[in-house]
Design a protein around this motif. Structure first.
Motif, PDB file in Angstrom:
ATOM      1  N   TYR A  35       0.840  -1.186   0.000  1.00 17.53           N
ATOM      2  CA  TYR A  35       0.000   0.000   0.000  1.00 17.53           C
ATOM      3  C   TYR A  35       0.883   1.246   0.000  1.00 17.53           C
ATOM      4  O   TYR A  35       1.981   1.245   0.553  1.00 17.53           O
ATOM      5  N   GLY A  42      -5.388   8.305   3.141  1.00 15.86           N
ATOM      6  CA  GLY A  42      -5.679   6.895   3.375  1.00 15.86           C
ATOM      7  C   GLY A  42      -4.681   6.031   2.633  1.00 15.86           C
ATOM      8  O   GLY A  42      -3.683   6.516   2.092  1.00 15.86           O
ATOM      9  N   LEU A  43      -4.953   4.770   2.612  1.00 15.13           N
ATOM     10  CA  LEU A  43      -4.048   3.812   1.992  1.00 15.13           C
ATOM     11  C   LEU A  43      -4.515   3.453   0.584  1.00 15.13           C
ATOM     12  O   LEU A  43      -5.663   3.061   0.385  1.00 15.13           O
ATOM     13  N   GLN A  48      -1.027  -7.200  -4.715  1.00 20.07           N
ATOM     14  CA  GLN A  48      -1.020  -8.323  -3.790  1.00 20.07           C
ATOM     15  C   GLN A  48      -0.370  -9.531  -4.433  1.00 20.07           C
ATOM     16  O   GLN A  48      -0.603  -9.823  -5.619  1.00 20.07           O
ATOM     17  N   LEU A  96      -7.517 -12.798   3.611  1.00 25.83           N
ATOM     18  CA  LEU A  96      -8.145 -14.084   3.353  1.00 25.83           C
ATOM     19  C   LEU A  96      -7.153 -15.001   2.641  1.00 25.83           C
ATOM     20  O   LEU A  96      -6.244 -14.527   1.987  1.00 25.83           O
ATOM     21  N   GLU A 101      -7.973 -10.214   8.509  1.00 23.44           N
ATOM     22  CA  GLU A 101      -7.241  -9.113   9.121  1.00 23.44           C
ATOM     23  C   GLU A 101      -5.902  -8.952   8.426  1.00 23.44           C
ATOM     24  O   GLU A 101      -5.210  -9.926   8.129  1.00 23.44           O
TER      25      GLU A 101
ATOM     26  N   GLN B  33     -13.810  -3.459   7.828  1.00 20.93           N
ATOM     27  CA  GLN B  33     -12.891  -3.424   8.956  1.00 20.93           C
ATOM     28  C   GLN B  33     -12.599  -1.977   9.339  1.00 20.93           C
ATOM     29  O   GLN B  33     -12.621  -1.079   8.499  1.00 20.93           O
ATOM     30  N   TYR B  35      -9.549   0.221  11.274  1.00 26.62           N
ATOM     31  CA  TYR B  35      -8.179   0.212  11.755  1.00 26.62           C
ATOM     32  C   TYR B  35      -7.877   1.552  12.419  1.00 26.62           C
ATOM     33  O   TYR B  35      -8.458   2.577  12.068  1.00 26.62           O
ATOM     34  N   LEU B  45      -5.742  -3.415  13.329  1.00 25.78           N
ATOM     35  CA  LEU B  45      -7.162  -3.730  13.237  1.00 25.78           C
ATOM     36  C   LEU B  45      -7.861  -3.537  14.587  1.00 25.78           C
ATOM     37  O   LEU B  45      -7.378  -3.989  15.623  1.00 25.78           O
ATOM     38  N   LEU B  88      -9.215   4.407  10.076  1.00 24.58           N
ATOM     39  CA  LEU B  88      -9.408   4.011   8.690  1.00 24.58           C
ATOM     40  C   LEU B  88     -10.444   2.906   8.600  1.00 24.58           C
ATOM     41  O   LEU B  88     -10.369   1.924   9.339  1.00 24.58           O
ATOM     42  N   GLY B  96     -13.040 -10.796  -1.724  1.00 21.98           N
ATOM     43  CA  GLY B  96     -12.428 -10.737  -0.406  1.00 21.98           C
ATOM     44  C   GLY B  96     -10.932 -10.655  -0.372  1.00 21.98           C
ATOM     45  O   GLY B  96     -10.333 -10.635   0.697  1.00 21.98           O
ATOM     46  N   ASN B  97     -10.299 -10.612  -1.547  1.00 25.58           N
ATOM     47  CA  ASN B  97      -8.849 -10.641  -1.509  1.00 25.58           C
ATOM     48  C   ASN B  97      -8.219  -9.268  -1.576  1.00 25.58           C
ATOM     49  O   ASN B  97      -7.004  -9.143  -1.600  1.00 25.58           O
ATOM     50  N   LYS B  98      -9.032  -8.213  -1.600  1.00 24.11           N
ATOM     51  CA  LYS B  98      -8.469  -6.872  -1.651  1.00 24.11           C
ATOM     52  C   LYS B  98      -9.301  -5.958  -0.781  1.00 24.11           C
ATOM     53  O   LYS B  98     -10.520  -5.948  -0.855  1.00 24.11           O
ATOM     54  N   LEU B  99      -8.628  -5.232   0.093  1.00 22.11           N
ATOM     55  CA  LEU B  99      -9.312  -4.267   0.929  1.00 22.11           C
ATOM     56  C   LEU B  99      -9.200  -2.896   0.303  1.00 22.11           C
ATOM     57  O   LEU B  99      -8.121  -2.484  -0.107  1.00 22.11           O
ATOM     58  N   PHE B 101      -9.487   0.979   1.177  1.00 24.02           N
ATOM     59  CA  PHE B 101      -9.460   1.828   2.352  1.00 24.02           C
ATOM     60  C   PHE B 101     -10.114   3.175   2.077  1.00 24.02           C
ATOM     61  O   PHE B 101     -10.016   3.728   0.974  1.00 24.02           O
ATOM     62  N   GLY B 102     -10.768   3.695   3.107  1.00 26.51           N
ATOM     63  CA  GLY B 102     -11.256   5.066   3.052  1.00 26.51           C
ATOM     64  C   GLY B 102     -10.099   6.029   3.264  1.00 26.51           C
ATOM     65  O   GLY B 102      -8.975   5.614   3.562  1.00 26.51           O
ATOM     66  N   GLY B 103     -10.379   7.327   3.110  1.00 29.65           N
ATOM     67  CA  GLY B 103      -9.341   8.342   3.224  1.00 29.65           C
ATOM     68  C   GLY B 103      -8.891   8.601   4.647  1.00 29.65           C
ATOM     69  O   GLY B 103      -7.894   9.294   4.867  1.00 29.65           O
TER      70      GLY B 103
END
Lengths: 113, 111
Positions: A35, A42-43, A48, A96, A101, B33, B35, B45, B88, B96-99, B101-103
């Protein structure tokens, strides 16, 4: 301590140069995520890897590339650096199919002058 | 592209006050999630919410996932200086393999 190790912690370089950031994931984690975090932002997801293979790609510039090695450590290569590339670069592992997490390293702060 | 918007961007309050941080999207997330990130460290987290309408409490922190799984909120009761940090939210898509993120919301709790 998240168990994720990133080096170097700080890096100062000049425009046009190339740098390599390194990440060792938590023991047992097969996924590595990269990231970018600009000042007070943000990030932004870059890329990946899962067990050596690219799994997902985000807004990663063509000047940037990454790989994950057989021992599961990963490197992020940033080339032809520009002033705007100055940021914190985080590596994370987990996700995952584990609990979802993400465990983050402490980041590598890159300053391009 | 799934986008998460957090509001407010910055919040400064006195110790003992309550605060709420919002995370909104037009997309549906399979889970969300929260953080917290402190200066010089990576995000850590706090909680994961999965079910629409779910409410989770972590001491003085209350997290809620919207019924439609498009939004979430974080409420802190009687904030302490130790709650200071960048909060965050991050949503996981169907794969489900990529998160995403918000700002972030930067919270400052003054003693």
């Amino acid at each position: 301590d998240s168990g994720v190790t990133q080096t170097p912690k700080h890096l100062i370089t000049a425009t046009g140069q190339r740098v390599t950031l390194r990440c060792s994931p938590r023991s047992g984690d097969l996924s590595v995520y990269w990231y970018q975090q600009s000042l007070d932002q943000g990030l932004q997801f870059l890329i990946q890897y899962y067990n050596g293979e690219e799994r997902a790609k985000g807004n990663i510039l063509e000047r940037f590339s990454a790989q994950q090695f057989p021992d599961l450590h990963s490197e992020l290569n940033l080339s032809s650096l520009e002033l705007g590339d100055s940021a914190l670069y985080f590596c994370a592992s987990g996700g995952l199919p584990n609990t979802g997490e993400l465990f983050f390293g402490e980041g590598s702060r890159l300053t391009v002058l | 592209t799934q986008l998460l918007e957090q509001s407010p961007q910055f919040l400064s309050i006195q110790e003992g006050e309550n605060l709420t941080v919002y995370c909104n999207s037009s997309s549906v997330f399979s889970s969300l999630q929260w953080y917290r990130q402190e200066p010089g460290e990576g995000p850590v987290l706090l909680v994961t919410v999965v079910t629409g309408g779910e409410v989770k409490k972590l001491k003085r922190l209350t997290f809620q996932f919207g019924d439609a799984r498009k939004d979430s909120s974080l409420h802190i009761t009687a904030a302490q200086p130790g709650d200071t940090g960048l909060y965050l939210c991050a949503g996981a898509g169907a794969a489900g393999n990529k998160l995403t993120f918000g700002g972030g919301t930067r919270v400052l709790v003054k003693p």
